[in-house]
Design an enzyme around this catalytic site. Sequence first.
Site, PDB file in Angstrom:
ATOM      1  N   LYS A  92       0.841  -1.194   0.000  1.00  0.00           N
ATOM      2  CA  LYS A  92       0.000   0.000   0.000  1.00  0.00           C
ATOM      3  C   LYS A  92       0.878   1.245   0.000  1.00  0.00           C
ATOM      4  O   LYS A  92       1.928   1.276   0.662  1.00  0.00           O
ATOM      5  CB  LYS A  92      -0.896   0.014   1.237  1.00  0.00           C
ATOM      6  CG  LYS A  92      -1.845  -1.174   1.325  1.00  0.00           C
ATOM      7  CD  LYS A  92      -2.988  -1.067   0.337  1.00  0.00           C
ATOM      8  CE  LYS A  92      -3.999  -2.181   0.574  1.00  0.00           C
ATOM      9  NZ  LYS A  92      -5.128  -2.093  -0.371  1.00  0.00           N
ATOM     10  N   HIS A 223     -10.551  -8.033  -7.988  1.00  0.00           N
ATOM     11  CA  HIS A 223     -10.326  -7.573  -6.619  1.00  0.00           C
ATOM     12  C   HIS A 223     -10.877  -8.553  -5.587  1.00  0.00           C
ATOM     13  O   HIS A 223     -12.056  -8.922  -5.643  1.00  0.00           O
ATOM     14  CB  HIS A 223     -11.009  -6.210  -6.435  1.00  0.00           C
ATOM     15  CG  HIS A 223     -11.103  -5.769  -5.011  1.00  0.00           C
ATOM     16  ND1 HIS A 223     -12.289  -5.737  -4.312  1.00  0.00           N
ATOM     17  CD2 HIS A 223     -10.149  -5.362  -4.142  1.00  0.00           C
ATOM     18  CE1 HIS A 223     -12.063  -5.305  -3.087  1.00  0.00           C
ATOM     19  NE2 HIS A 223     -10.781  -5.076  -2.944  1.00  0.00           N
TER      20      HIS A 223
HETATM   21 MG    MG Z   1      -7.028  -2.270  -4.134  1.00  0.00          MG
END
Ligand code: MG
Length: 292
Positions: A92, A223
Amino acid sequence: MTYEFVRRPSEDLHGPHPPRLALLRALAAVDVALWDLKAKRAGLPLAKLLGAYRDSVRTYNTSGGFLHAPIEEVKARASQSLADGIGGIKIKVGQPDMKEDLRRLAAVREHLGDDVPLMVDANQQWDRASALRFGRAVEDLGLVWIEEPLDAYDAEGHAQLAAALDTPIATGEMLSSVAEHVRLIEARAADIIQPDAPRVGGITPFLRLATLADHAGLQLAPHFAMEIHLHLAAAYPREPWVEHFEWLNPLFEERLETRDGRMIVPDRPGLGFTLSEQCRKWTVDSVEFGRA
Ligand SMILES: [Mg+2]
């Protein structure tokens, strides 16, 4: 056959039109159950029923690279993922100070070496200028993609970014209809499309938009929900990625196998999962229809 509905404590209804999204999730559960049933009746794994191109799909891990994780932990978890047979590592980005993102990313790249596929996910945290600045700063790192650099509905901004950068742009996980994905595809907003079958209303709408994405020459990296998306990715014509996420493991008896960087499509009929005892304890309601 009994399908059970589990209350997820973290169930969110944010985003536009919450009642529509709630209804869509309910429809998606039935749609997924019907595809599971159809494949079971055919005696085939869902991937094979859909005309699979492959028996395994490249897989990458997300859950070791969250923003709050200390960098040494991120590196250790990445190494563990690779040892577990997972092929790529996603971390991230979107720290308050972008320099921190760049430091962490460089550290992970150095730790993994140049050959391990590496992706980043910004979860819509940047404006257009910040996303472009980040993208230019990491062009030499050979990232597989930059995910959700901008607001999920900013198709124009994503398209500008995709045109400006060599690194591929991935997005689409937040969208909740085929029409929203069509807007993304037509705007050339992404190189890699990331639909989420439960979010768009199930496997049926997913297959419609996957056909459009393939026609537009896009890559596919669905996803979350690997238990469903492994089958759908195996049936996508272009070599896809599937996201490894162990969060739903407690719901099922079976585990998906990862080997040599790929997730193996199970040879069990349907999706190939049975609900766990724990899942039955969490069950708040159930409906029965059809027989396998
Ligand atoms: Mg994502």
